[in-house]
Design an enzyme around this catalytic site. Structure first.
Site, PDB file in Angstrom:
ATOM      1  N   GLY A  10       0.856  -1.187   0.000  1.00 46.43           N
ATOM      2  CA  GLY A  10       0.000   0.000   0.000  1.00 46.43           C
ATOM      3  C   GLY A  10       0.883   1.225   0.000  1.00 46.43           C
ATOM      4  N   CYS A  19       5.391  -6.054   1.519  1.00 43.75           N
ATOM      5  CA  CYS A  19       5.706  -4.620   1.497  1.00 43.75           C
ATOM      6  C   CYS A  19       5.017  -3.897   2.665  1.00 43.75           C
ATOM      7  CB  CYS A  19       5.333  -4.020   0.140  1.00 43.75           C
ATOM      8  SG  CYS A  19       6.077  -2.405  -0.128  1.00 43.75           S
ATOM      9  N   HIS A  23       8.187  -7.514  -3.658  1.00 41.91           N
ATOM     10  CA  HIS A  23       6.916  -7.970  -4.249  1.00 41.91           C
ATOM     11  C   HIS A  23       7.103  -9.285  -4.995  1.00 41.91           C
ATOM     12  CE1 HIS A  23       4.428  -4.415  -3.434  1.00 41.91           C
ATOM     13  NE2 HIS A  23       5.582  -3.762  -3.473  1.00 41.91           N
ATOM     14  N   GLU A  42       4.892 -11.105  -6.231  1.00 41.25           N
ATOM     15  CA  GLU A  42       3.839 -11.315  -7.232  1.00 41.25           C
ATOM     16  C   GLU A  42       4.202 -10.790  -8.618  1.00 41.25           C
ATOM     17  OE1 GLU A  42       3.836  -9.291  -4.709  1.00 41.25           O
ATOM     18  OE2 GLU A  42       2.809  -7.397  -5.098  1.00 41.25           O
ATOM     19  N   SER A  88     -21.660  -8.837 -27.278  1.00 43.90           N
ATOM     20  CA  SER A  88     -20.943  -7.849 -28.092  1.00 43.90           C
ATOM     21  C   SER A  88     -19.925  -8.514 -29.007  1.00 43.90           C
ATOM     22  CB  SER A  88     -20.202  -6.874 -27.168  1.00 43.90           C
ATOM     23  OG  SER A  88     -19.142  -7.562 -26.515  1.00 43.90           O
ATOM     24  N   GLY A  93     -17.169  -9.555 -27.672  1.00 45.78           N
ATOM     25  CA  GLY A  93     -15.952  -9.478 -26.858  1.00 45.78           C
ATOM     26  C   GLY A  93     -15.761 -10.777 -26.079  1.00 45.78           C
ATOM     27  N   VAL A  94     -14.587 -10.919 -25.465  1.00 49.46           N
ATOM     28  CA  VAL A  94     -14.254 -12.165 -24.781  1.00 49.46           C
ATOM     29  C   VAL A  94     -15.276 -12.492 -23.680  1.00 49.46           C
ATOM     30  CG1 VAL A  94     -12.503 -13.379 -23.436  1.00 49.46           C
ATOM     31  CG2 VAL A  94     -11.805 -11.770 -25.203  1.00 49.46           C
ATOM     32  N   ASP A  95     -15.572 -11.510 -22.837  1.00 47.04           N
ATOM     33  CA  ASP A  95     -16.405 -11.799 -21.665  1.00 47.04           C
ATOM     34  C   ASP A  95     -17.815 -12.230 -22.058  1.00 47.04           C
ATOM     35  OD1 ASP A  95     -14.164 -10.940 -20.387  1.00 47.04           O
ATOM     36  OD2 ASP A  95     -14.955  -8.978 -19.836  1.00 47.04           O
ATOM     37  N   SER A 132     -18.816 -13.362 -24.896  1.00 46.52           N
ATOM     38  CA  SER A 132     -18.784 -14.604 -25.689  1.00 46.52           C
ATOM     39  C   SER A 132     -18.652 -15.822 -24.779  1.00 46.52           C
ATOM     40  CB  SER A 132     -17.615 -14.595 -26.675  1.00 46.52           C
ATOM     41  OG  SER A 132     -17.765 -13.541 -27.579  1.00 46.52           O
ATOM     42  N   LYS A 155      -9.508 -12.267 -16.076  1.00 45.87           N
ATOM     43  CA  LYS A 155      -9.589 -12.322 -17.540  1.00 45.87           C
ATOM     44  C   LYS A 155      -8.903 -13.568 -18.108  1.00 45.87           C
ATOM     45  CE  LYS A 155     -10.811  -9.697 -21.123  1.00 45.87           C
ATOM     46  NZ  LYS A 155     -12.018  -8.864 -21.158  1.00 45.87           N
TER      47      LYS A 155
END
Ligand code: XMP
Length: 511
Positions: free
Chosen positions: A58, A85, A173, A175, A227, A229-231, A233, A369
């Site tokens: 943060g 962190c 970090h 990640e 639309s 789009g990926v989501d 679809s 995603k």
């Protein structure tokens, strides 16, 4: 509430920009993760019963009046905790250690030495690692029971642990990709400390979501705005699998799709066990946009018209459920998990009050995603759909600078198609790439005659989050072919330019 029967790791958010990345990494390691606000009550944590808790970084100092804090009881639940962190500093401060300003702040890739190869989170890692650091404060005096297990040239406590209480913390970090073997370190925490079984995988997610959709929907019908789009679809694909013949997909064709795209979307979904409706609203949108050149006005008109068309069409399905392709980052960014609104997404607020729908179905609400893409592949969607680059809702309207007319859209579509075709031929893959038709005309010469036509710009960017980007270094040889093909094959273009600006200071789209 934990909506997953899997083991779960809770990522407590203290304002760090990498919270989603941490949660994604945990899932990549085969463990379900959930992001919650740093001030989540202990009672909620007890209910979820996570196998581990990770405290994010943060931007604060633990001594700032407004900085987020936690309680020492968090560390007494018997659940392993990893502080990252600011999360490390918070752990130290809360348990009686002392945090101070660094004599030398560390920002960037910093060599770090893991001093104790037996410490469970460092098992099997190279003790000399490059780690991403980003801090002004550090832990000077350790809380009782802790020991130092890593250091850098300027930070004596790059990591600390109390293995008896299963409390670990790193100043860097793990990640991010720039930390070498960072994912391995997280994996160590999950498997060596938390006792993870690795019970989270995309096949289970599909089966579970199918069960949940069937349970929620029963014999009702479902309407989805598709639309292409990926989501949306992937949402259509999983709904079709769960409730074949109960799903209607409405594709509003606003006439500002790329070349052949409307037909491709129709080909992908028509003929399946769903009711596919393509609403040809081109004329409607074009007439509303006539004479409009101001970018925000274009967006507003398109957004409003879209809602109107969708409402008209979907109104015919009163008494159905409405499905949406909302994904986890939309939920997280809207502050629904953490209380902090980054930007509100239009699709996460629930059903509007005066709706004709009886409920909302959001099968992707807990997925990132890349998980949505993986799910799409498992469900057999075309790679072209699953790997589709982002395309803005207002479509080519924001890439057609100035007035939008059919002629200008056609010029843009043809040029954009050539650009995409040549990048594919050259096997070049960028995160987003497209053509922009400017409203500027310049003089040219073709076949001994003067021309006075549009300047067309090409844009290709490299980015992982679309919040920042670099422009792609497309080889000149490829630009040569693209430029030559566009001016020769597309009537109306006199000049091709390449956009060499990053974001910031530019944005990805031109409008
Ligand atoms: P900018 O231009 O803001 O774009 O750097 C960042 C990403 O968002 C996409 N984008 C949009 N997506 N509706 C969308 O659904 C929009 O109005 C919109 N504007 C930008 C853009 O394509 C890029 O991926």
């Amino acid at each position: 509430m934990n909506t997953q029967p899997n083991q779960t790791v809770v990522v407590l958010d203290f304002g760090g920009q990498y919270k989603e990345l941490i949660a994604r990494r945990v899932r990549e390691c085969g463990v379900h993760s959930q992001i919650l606000s740093g001030n989540t009550p202990l009672e909620t944590l007890r209910e979820i019963a996570p196998i581990g808790v990770i405290l994010t970084g943060g931007p604060h100092s633990v001594y700032d009046e407004t900085s987020p804090h936690t309680v020492k009881e968090l560390f007494e639940l018997g659940i392993p905790v990893l502080g990252i962190c600011y999360g490390m500093q918070l752990m130290a401060y809360t348990l009686g250690g002392v945090v101070r300003s660094c004599a030398v702040s560390e920002f960037g890739a910093i060599p770090c030495r893991y001093d104790d190869p037996d410490c469970k989170i460092f098992k099997g890692l190279d003790p000399n690692a490059v780690t991403l650091m980003s801090h002004n404060d550090y832990v000077d005096v350790l809380p009782k029971g802790f020991r130092r297990v890593a250091h850098t040239a300027d930070c004596p406590t790059a990591a600390m642990c109390d293995e008896d209480r299963r409390l670990y913390a790193v100043q860097f970090h793990p990640e991010v990709e720039r930390t070498q073997q960072g994912t391995q370190l997280l994996r160590n925490f999950l498997y060596n400390v938390c006792g993870a079984k690795g019970d989270y995988n995309i096949n289970d997610v599909i089966q579970r979501q199918i069960g949940l959709i069937r349970e929620q929907v029963g014999t009702h019908n479902v309407v989805l705005g598709l639309s292409g789009g990926v989501d949306s679809s992937v949402c259509a694909a999983i709904l079709e699998r769960a409730i074949p013949n109960q799903l209607t997909c409405i594709f509003v064709d606003h006439g500002m799709m790329r070349k052949n795209e409307g037909d491709e979307i129709e080909r992908a979904f028509a003929g399946k066990s769903l009711n596919f409706i393509r609403v040809d609203a081109k004329e409607r949108f074009l007439s509303k946009l006539k004479g409009v050149t101001e970018p925000e006005k274009k967006r507003k008109i398109i957004g409003e018209e879209f809602v109107r068309v969708f409402e008209e069409e979907s109104g015919k399905f009163a008494g159905s459920f409405l499905a949406q392709g909302t994904i986890y980052p939309d939920v997280v960014e809207s502050g629904l998990t953490t209380g902090a609104v980054i930007k509100s997404h239009h699709n996460v607020g629930g059903l509007p009050k005066d709706t004709k729908f009886i409920g909302l179905v959001e099968p992707l609400r807990y997925l990132f995603k890349d998980e949505v893409r993986a799910l799409g592949r498992r469900l057999g969607l075309d790679e072209a759909l699953v790997a589709r680059q982002p395309f803005p809702g207002p479509g080519l309207a924001v890439r057609c600078i100035g007035e939008i007319t059919v002629e200008r859209l056609d010029i843009l579509r043809d040029a954009d198609y050539i650009f995409r075709e040549e990048l594919a031929k050259a096997d070049l893959h960028y995160d987003q790439f497209f053509a922009v038709l400017t409203d500027m005309r310049t003089v040219g010469v073709m076949g001994d005659g003067r021309t006075y036509n549009y300047v067309l710009a090409l844009r290709a960017v490299i980015t992982s989050d679309f919040m920042t980007c670099e422009y792609a270094h497309i080889p000149y040889s490829v630009l040569d072919v693209v430029s030559s093909r566009i001016v020769n094959e597309v009537k109306g273009v006199s000049r091709v330019v390449y956009d060499v600006t990053g974001k910031p200071p530019a944005t990805i789209e031109w409008e």
